[in-house]
Design an enzyme around this catalytic site. Structure first.
Site, short mmCIF file in Angstrom:
data_model
loop_
_atom_site.label_atom_id
_atom_site.label_comp_id
_atom_site.label_asym_id
_atom_site.label_seq_id
_atom_site.Cartn_x
_atom_site.Cartn_y
_atom_site.Cartn_z
N ASP A 19 46.90 47.67 32.84
CA ASP A 19 45.91 48.68 33.25
C ASP A 19 45.15 49.20 32.04
O ASP A 19 45.70 49.31 30.94
CB ASP A 19 46.65 49.83 33.97
N ARG A 23 38.56 51.32 31.40
CA ARG A 23 38.37 52.47 30.50
C ARG A 23 38.08 52.03 29.07
O ARG A 23 37.30 52.62 28.36
CB ARG A 23 39.62 53.38 30.53
N ASN A 67 42.32 44.86 44.61
CA ASN A 67 41.21 44.62 43.69
C ASN A 67 40.01 43.96 44.39
O ASN A 67 38.88 44.04 43.91
CB ASN A 67 41.64 43.74 42.50
#
Ligand code: FPP
Length: 234
Positions: A19, A23, A67
Site C-alpha cells: 500500500d 500517495r 481495485n
C-alpha cells in the site's frame, strides 16, 4: 548496524499488502500510475532480498477484486505494467529457480495479459528455490465462497484441512508473516482464512520507499516474537 544481521528464525512465507503507491506519486505531484511503476521496482527488490535470505514463499497483493472499481485509467495502467513486467519477472525468476504462481480470478483480465501471465506461470513451474505468488483480481471472501461451492458440489463435508486444500493457496505454506506498508491497519480482504495464526506487521513506509532496511527491521521483529498458536509456552 543492528539490522544488517540476518535473524536466525525467518518466515517460510511472507505476504505483502503493498500500500502507498498512490500517495507516493501524489506527494510528488505525479499521476498515481507513477507510484505503481515505482512499486514494481520495490517488488523486484523485495523478491531479491527475500529469496536471497532463504524465504521460500513471497506473496504480493497486486490487484484486489475491489481495485476494479478504480478509474479506468488507473486500472489500465496497472494492466499495462503487468504486461510489461511479467515477462521480466519470468526471466528473473527462471534465473533464480523460483516459481511464479497466481491466485485470484484472472478471467476478468484482458486476454493478452492472461496469456502473458499464464506463460510466466507455466515456464517457471519447475522452480525449486521458492515461490513468488501474485494475488491478481483476488479477494479473500470470493476465494472462500469459491471453495465452499466446490465443497458443496462434491457433496462431501469438509474439515479445516480439506477446506484449505480448496483455496488458491493449497500448495503453499500458510503465511507466517503478513506485512502491510503505507500506514493503514487492516487486511483489506487478504488471506482471511490463511492468516489465522500469521504474525502481522504494519509499516508506515509507503510501498515504493520500502527496502532492505525495512525488511530487516520487520524480520528482526518477527524473530523476536513468540508464536504460541493459541497454546501456552512450555
Ligand atoms: C495499493 O496502493 C497498491 C495497489 C492497488 C496496486 C499494487 C500494484 C503494484 C505494486 C504493481 C503491480 C504490477 C505488477 C507487475 C504485478 P494504493 O494505490 O492504494 O496507494 P494509496 O493508498 O497511497 O492510494
Amino acid at each position: 548496524m543492528k539490522y544488517n544481521s540476518v535473524p536466525d528464525r525467518i518466515p517460510k512465507h511472507i505476504a505483502f499488502i503493498m500500500d502507498g503507491n498512490g500517495r507516493w506519486a501524489q506527494k510528488r505531484l505525479l499521476p498515481r500510475k507513477f507510484g505503481h511503476r515505482e512499486g514494481v521496482k520495490t517488488i523486484r527488490k523485495v523478491a531479491d532480498i527475500c529469496f536471497g535470505l532463504g524465504i521460500e514463499c513471497v506473496s504480493l497483493y497486486a490487484f484486489s477484486t475491489e481495485n476494479k472499481e478504480r478509474p479506468e485509467e488507473e486500472v489500465n495502467a496497472l494492466f499495462a505494467l503487468m504486461e510489461e513486467y511479467f515477462p521480466k519477472f519470468m526471466g528473473e525468476m527462471l534465473e533464480n529457480d523460483v516459481r511464479i504462481t497466481v491466485m485470484g480470478d484472472v478471467s476478468y483480465f484482458p486476454e493478452r495479459l492472461r496469456a502473458i501471465i499464464s506463460e510466466a506461470v507455466e515456464k517457471s513451474k519447475n522452480g525449486k528455490r521458492g515461490v513468488l505468488n501474485f494475488a491478481l483480481n483476488y479477494g479473500s471472501r470470493a476465494e472462500i465462497v469459491r471453495a465452499a461451492n466446490i465443497a458443496v458440489k462434491s457433496g462431501k463435508q469438509v474439515t479445516e484441512q480439506s477446506f484449505s486444500q480448496l483455496l488458491y493457496t493449497s500448495e503453499l505454506p500458510e503465511p507466517d508473516l503478513i506485512v502491510r506498508t503505507g500506514g493503514e491497519y487492516r487486511l483489506s480482504n487478504f488471506m482471511l482464512y490463511q492468516c489465522a495464526y500469521s504474525e502481522l506487521c504494519f509499516s508506515q513506509t509507503l510501498w515504493p520507499d520500502f527496502g532492505k532496511k525495512q525488511i530487516m527491521e520487520i524480520l528482526n521483529d518477527y524473530a523476536a516474537r513468540e508464536r504460541r498458536y493459541g497454546k501456552i509456552k512450555q
